[in-house]
Design a protein around this motif. Structure first.
Motif, PDB file in Angstrom:
ATOM      1  N   PHE A 118       0.804  -1.267   0.018  1.00 31.79           N
ATOM      2  CA  PHE A 118      -0.084  -0.138  -0.094  1.00 31.79           C
ATOM      3  C   PHE A 118       1.011   1.218   0.021  1.00 31.79           C
ATOM      4  CE2 PHE A 118      -1.638   3.320   2.698  1.00 31.79           C
ATOM      5  CZ  PHE A 118      -2.803   3.632   2.082  1.00 31.79           C
ATOM      6  N   TRP A 119       1.886   1.494   0.990  1.00 30.99           N
ATOM      7  CA  TRP A 119       2.417   2.492   0.974  1.00 30.99           C
ATOM      8  C   TRP A 119       3.396   2.817  -0.117  1.00 30.99           C
ATOM      9  CZ3 TRP A 119       0.579   5.818   4.276  1.00 30.99           C
ATOM     10  CH2 TRP A 119       0.095   5.344   5.299  1.00 30.99           C
ATOM     11  N   GLU A 120       4.120   1.772  -0.710  1.00 32.62           N
ATOM     12  CA  GLU A 120       5.265   2.023  -1.805  1.00 32.62           C
ATOM     13  C   GLU A 120       4.506   2.067  -2.968  1.00 32.62           C
ATOM     14  OE1 GLU A 120       7.985  -1.258  -1.408  1.00 32.62           O
ATOM     15  OE2 GLU A 120       8.888  -0.364   0.366  1.00 32.62           O
ATOM     16  N   SER A 121       2.989   1.982  -3.132  1.00 32.18           N
ATOM     17  CA  SER A 121       2.424   2.077  -4.328  1.00 32.18           C
ATOM     18  C   SER A 121       1.992   3.302  -4.907  1.00 32.18           C
ATOM     19  CB  SER A 121       1.421   1.004  -4.572  1.00 32.18           C
ATOM     20  OG  SER A 121       1.993  -0.281  -4.450  1.00 32.18           O
ATOM     21  N   HIS A 122       1.966   4.516  -3.823  1.00 28.92           N
ATOM     22  CA  HIS A 122       1.215   5.473  -4.348  1.00 28.92           C
ATOM     23  C   HIS A 122       1.981   6.782  -3.335  1.00 28.92           C
ATOM     24  CE1 HIS A 122      -0.750   4.897  -0.473  1.00 28.92           C
ATOM     25  NE2 HIS A 122      -1.398   5.900  -0.568  1.00 28.92           N
TER      26      HIS A 122
END
Length: 224
Positions: A118-122
């Motif tokens: 989640f965090w690394e994708s946006h």
């Protein structure tokens, strides 16, 4: 300009579209792995719910995560309108976010690993948008199923916020709230990028690594 401003503000009480009592028709099975989108799933399966931009690309991030992912589905959550259509959500008059439901086997993949994806994708600092996609339905959100997920999500938000700040990013705008009702999106949205490999995906991460899985897995309230 007025319409765009309205789309970046949550509708006030009484302004949301009425929706409908019946659920929208959707796909029965996942295009990639053949699992039933709405279950039943194997015993011990848990669920997680995330929103971080256009749900086409967001869903692909999770079904590509490998062993442990039982099924993924896209839908709408976090607003006021029951059983909304895609067009209604895009109007900004439902309050819903475009979200991904992830059913996973906690014996094979930890909730913290889902948080890292989640965090690394946006970019979670952009408020009511993600890149060129503007509107309340593109906000960053984690919708938690229980106290353990909330604790893990809040710790990860704090840790990733520090990492982003060190790289010059502004404050994290990600909302963390109890999981609201999830409404499955229309069939053509499910696994859209598997059906249309050349389709649009506006997601882009910050390039800042998230150490959530390493930092939190040993914690006393680790959400597995």
């Amino acid at each position: 300009m007025f319409f765009q401003r309205a789309k970046t503000q949550m509708p006030a009480a009484g302004q949301a579209l009425p929706g409908r009592a019946q659920a929208l028709p959707t796909a029965e099975r996942h295009v990639v792995n053949g699992e039933r989108l709405a279950g039943p799933w194997p015993e011990g399966t848990r669920t997680a719910l995330f929103g971080f931009g256009c749900f086409w690309g967001a869903e692909r991030k999770f079904w590509q995560a490998g062993p442990g992912i039982v099924v993924t589905a896209v839908g709408y959550a976090g607003g006021q309108t029951p059983n909304p259509t895609y067009e209604e959500v895009c109007s900004g008059l439902t309050g819903h976010n475009e979200v991904v439901l992830v059913a996973y086997d906690p014996a094979r993949i930890a909730y913290e690993d889902l948080l890292r994806i989640f965090w690394e994708s946006h970019d979670p600092t952009q408020g009511m948008r993600q890149g060129n996609d503007v509107g309340t339905q593109y906000r960053s959100g984690i919708y938690v199923a229980d106290a353990a997920q909330r604790a893990a999500a809040e710790r990860s938000r704090e840790a990733y916020g520090r990492a982003l700040a060190e790289r010059g990013y502004g404050p994290v705008t990600t909302e963390i709230v109890d999981a609201p009702p999830f409404y499955y999106a229309e069939e053509y949205h499910q696994q859209y990028l598997a059906r249309n490999p050349g389709g649009y995906c506006g997601l882009g991460g910050t390039g800042v690594a998230c150490q959530t899985g390493l930092d939190l897995a040993a914690g006393p309230n680790s959400a597995t």
